[in-house]
Design an enzyme around this catalytic site. Structure first.
Site, PDB file in Angstrom:
ATOM      1  N   HIS A 166     -14.345 -45.281  47.821  1.00 29.60           N
ATOM      2  CA  HIS A 166     -13.992 -45.716  46.225  1.00 29.60           C
ATOM      3  C   HIS A 166     -14.575 -44.729  45.138  1.00 29.60           C
ATOM      4  O   HIS A 166     -15.438 -43.983  45.353  1.00 29.60           O
ATOM      5  CB  HIS A 166     -14.635 -47.034  46.282  1.00 29.60           C
ATOM      6  CG  HIS A 166     -13.713 -48.089  46.952  1.00 29.60           C
ATOM      7  ND1 HIS A 166     -14.500 -48.410  48.313  1.00 29.60           N
ATOM      8  CD2 HIS A 166     -12.290 -48.508  46.903  1.00 29.60           C
ATOM      9  CE1 HIS A 166     -13.449 -49.274  48.955  1.00 29.60           C
ATOM     10  NE2 HIS A 166     -12.200 -49.486  48.104  1.00 29.60           N
ATOM     11  N   LYS A 210      -8.302 -31.416  43.772  1.00 28.43           N
ATOM     12  CA  LYS A 210      -7.784 -31.756  42.365  1.00 28.43           C
ATOM     13  C   LYS A 210      -8.524 -32.867  42.098  1.00 28.43           C
ATOM     14  O   LYS A 210      -7.875 -33.919  42.838  1.00 28.43           O
ATOM     15  CB  LYS A 210      -6.575 -31.560  42.183  1.00 28.43           C
ATOM     16  CG  LYS A 210      -6.022 -31.251  40.741  1.00 28.43           C
ATOM     17  CD  LYS A 210      -6.272 -29.840  40.168  1.00 28.43           C
ATOM     18  CE  LYS A 210      -5.837 -29.745  38.699  1.00 28.43           C
ATOM     19  NZ  LYS A 210      -4.445 -29.663  38.940  1.00 28.43           N
ATOM     20  N   HIS A 211      -9.460 -33.242  41.215  1.00 31.05           N
ATOM     21  CA  HIS A 211      -9.786 -34.495  40.715  1.00 31.05           C
ATOM     22  C   HIS A 211     -10.384 -35.043  42.034  1.00 31.05           C
ATOM     23  O   HIS A 211     -10.089 -36.416  42.198  1.00 31.05           O
ATOM     24  CB  HIS A 211      -8.737 -35.402  39.998  1.00 31.05           C
ATOM     25  CG  HIS A 211      -8.126 -34.569  38.847  1.00 31.05           C
ATOM     26  ND1 HIS A 211      -8.719 -34.236  37.725  1.00 31.05           N
ATOM     27  CD2 HIS A 211      -6.891 -34.643  38.387  1.00 31.05           C
ATOM     28  CE1 HIS A 211      -8.150 -33.656  37.037  1.00 31.05           C
ATOM     29  NE2 HIS A 211      -6.811 -33.918  37.347  1.00 31.05           N
ATOM     30  N   ASN A 240      -6.712 -46.611  48.451  1.00 35.37           N
ATOM     31  CA  ASN A 240      -6.131 -46.364  49.968  1.00 35.37           C
ATOM     32  C   ASN A 240      -5.692 -45.079  50.324  1.00 35.37           C
ATOM     33  O   ASN A 240      -4.927 -44.320  49.339  1.00 35.37           O
ATOM     34  CB  ASN A 240      -5.152 -47.257  50.137  1.00 35.37           C
ATOM     35  CG  ASN A 240      -5.536 -48.865  50.193  1.00 35.37           C
ATOM     36  OD1 ASN A 240      -6.446 -49.375  50.836  1.00 35.37           O
ATOM     37  ND2 ASN A 240      -4.844 -49.575  49.347  1.00 35.37           N
TER      38      ASN A 240
END
Length: 529
Positions: free
Chosen positions: A529, A280-281, A423
């Site tokens: 990231h 999800k996302h 993180n």
């Protein structure tokens, strides 16, 4: 002078013969004289068409194994001459150069040669020289000349000619020219990047990137953003090469999330067991292995049932009936797998909003490659994160060593953490994620969020305690202080996998020993990231 220019003479020289005979016949029927080279000429003649060899025009035979055949003023003069320039017309007359109104060229299959793993010399031999030179010449002179580099444009060419009584319009020629320059740019990109890789150049002075349009998307991440999807020609199994069996077109976010899901599930060897990842996302909300795909899906779903709604499901084995039936129990955006049974496809057919994608296999997670990200004024380019660690790579740094069962869960958690936004904190128990904390500015917060999710799911599942009790935990980067580690211990983790490398490793190790944790270092981090 009118902007409509008739097509009277065409030069055809193609590696891909798809549609060639049909095009040749259509041009001949419209009174176009055909020039050609080598195998293209033979193919047209075998079809009964009247074709003149370029060697008859240049007065020189093809030589040097076909390396030299079109690099001649009789060809390039015919392509480059400005028809409305008296000096150019006079030069054509003086030297007996006839105008070429149409160039049809597709290039030596360099990209395909590289993709099949050919040796250096074979790749070099498949670098086209005459083709790009002619394409660029014709494209530059698009005020008068049509240049076709894509089989898909054959019908468009004939349609424009028919619309204008054998001529073509300037807008159409400009479109062809744009596509022609894009093609030679992509071709040169493939060659230059291949050479950079062959020379093992980490940072060549210039590096180009190219793609081929696969899909115009409804919108981008948000409805006010336009977006398109390009493929890079590498044929890596995944969303770019998958077959879509049903459902509406994939959106920008669907493509991004499906890629994330399939790359994650590929970390798990299908020969060693079934695995499922729910995304999800772009973050995993559940990942699990199981004796069957159904078991794996159920365990992955039970990690975070709330987030799984409207998610992306990736499987490492062909979709079967039982798993398909279970998946249809909630709304799912996309399912991607290396194949699917006809019975499973039939079950999904009743779900018109569910997209089913199948591939020819799983991507190789150890393969090299580059990832590219745009920033203001430039591009960030790095090697793909293909880092993998095995049991032999782990260093036990605590007094207590992990058990064999714990070590399996630690390695599982590490594979998942690689695909979680930093993180990242991932709790795993019995080959399934039980809590995932992603994308937080503090590693402590990631540990807390993952633990809270596990507590919530324990209530949903009717468990007496969260599954983080007795779990393994992975951190994508080192713990800079003991606090994040202690949050994981309070959540019930009994063993830890992390890269190590902090200035305070000794403090973190001492805290682990005091808490009775087993901890291993990987020596490798997985920032995402």
């Amino acid at each position: 002078m009118t902007d409509l220019h008739p097509v009277r003479r065409a030069l055809l020289s193609v590696s891909d013969k798809t549609g060639l005979i049909e095009l040749g016949k259509a041009l001949a029927e419209r009174g176009v004289e055909l020039l050609s080279t080598g195998g293209t000429a033979r193919t047209l003649r075998d079809a009964g068409l009247d074709v003149k060899d370029v060697s008859e025009v240049t007065g020189f035979p093809e030589m040097m194994d076909g390396r030299v055949k079109t690099l001649h003023p009789m060809v390039h003069g015919g392509l480059l001459a400005l028809r409305d320039n008296d000096t150019h017309v006079a030069a054509m007359t003086e030297h007996g150069i006839d105008a070429i109104d149409l160039l049809v060229v597709n290039l030596y299959p360099f990209e395909a040669t590289v993709a099949k793993g050919a040796g250096y010399d074979e790749c070099v031999e498949n670098i086209d020289i005459g083709g790009p030179a002619m394409i660029r010449a014709a494209a530059k002179n698009h005020a008068f000349v049509n240049v076709v580099v894509d089989v898909e444009d054959y019908d468009n060419l004939l349609g424009d000619m028919d619309q204008h009584n054998g001529a073509t319009c300037p807008k159409f020629r400009r479109k062809l020219a744009q596509k022609a320059y894009a093609r030679t740019a992509a071709y040169d990109t493939a060659v230059s990047n291949w050479l950079a890789d062959a020379l093992e150049l980490e940072a060549p002075k210039r590096r180009a990137f190219a793609g081929e349009l696969k899909q115009t998307l409804r919108y981008g991440e948000n409805s006010h953003q336009s977006a398109v999807f390009y493929t890079d020609g590498t044929n890596r199994p995944g969303v770019a090469t998958a077959v879509q069996h049903q459902g509406k077109e994939l959106s920008y976010n669907n493509i991004n999330d499906t890629d994330a899901a399939f790359e994650l599930v590929a970390e798990f060897d299908p020969a060693k067991g079934a695995a499922c990842a729910i995304i999800k996302h772009a973050n995993p909300c559940g990942v699990a292995e199981g004796a069957t795909l159904l078991d794996a899906y159920k365990s992955a779903f039970d990690c975070d049932r709330t987030s799984a709604f409207g998610g992306i499901v990736a499987l490492n084995q062909p979709l079967d009936v039982e798993t398909a039936q279970e998946i249809t129990g909630i709304f799912t955006e996309v399912v991607i797998a290396p194949g699917a049974s006809d019975e499973a496809k039939a079950i999904f057919a009743a779900k018109k909003n569910l997209r089913l994608l199948t591939t020819d296999g799983l991507p190789d997670v150890t393969a090299g490659g580059k990832t590219v990200r745009q920033v203001a004024g430039g591009l960030l380019v790095q090697d793909k994160d293909n880092g993998v660690v095995g049991m032999e790579d782990l260093k036990v740094v605590t007094k207590k060593a992990p058990t064999e069962e714990q070590m399996r869960d630690l390695l599982f958690a590490w594979k998942v953490a690689k695909h979680v936004k930093s993180n990242a904190i991932v709790y795993v128990k019995d080959g399934a994620t039980v809590g995932v904390g992603a994308g937080q500015m503090s590693r402590v917060d990631s540990a807390l969020i993952a633990a809270k999710k596990a507590e919530r799911m324990a209530n949903v599942l009717g468990l007496s305690q969260p599954l983080t009790i007795g779990s393994a935990v992975a951190s994508d980067a080192f713990f800079p202080f003991p606090d994040g580690l202690m949050e994981a211990a309070e959540a019930g983790a009994t063993c830890v996998i992390q890269p190590g490398g902090s200035m305070r490793d000794d403090e973190v190790i001492a805290a682990a020993d005091e808490a009775g944790l087993a901890m291993v270092f990987t020596g490798m981090r997985h920032f995402r990231h």
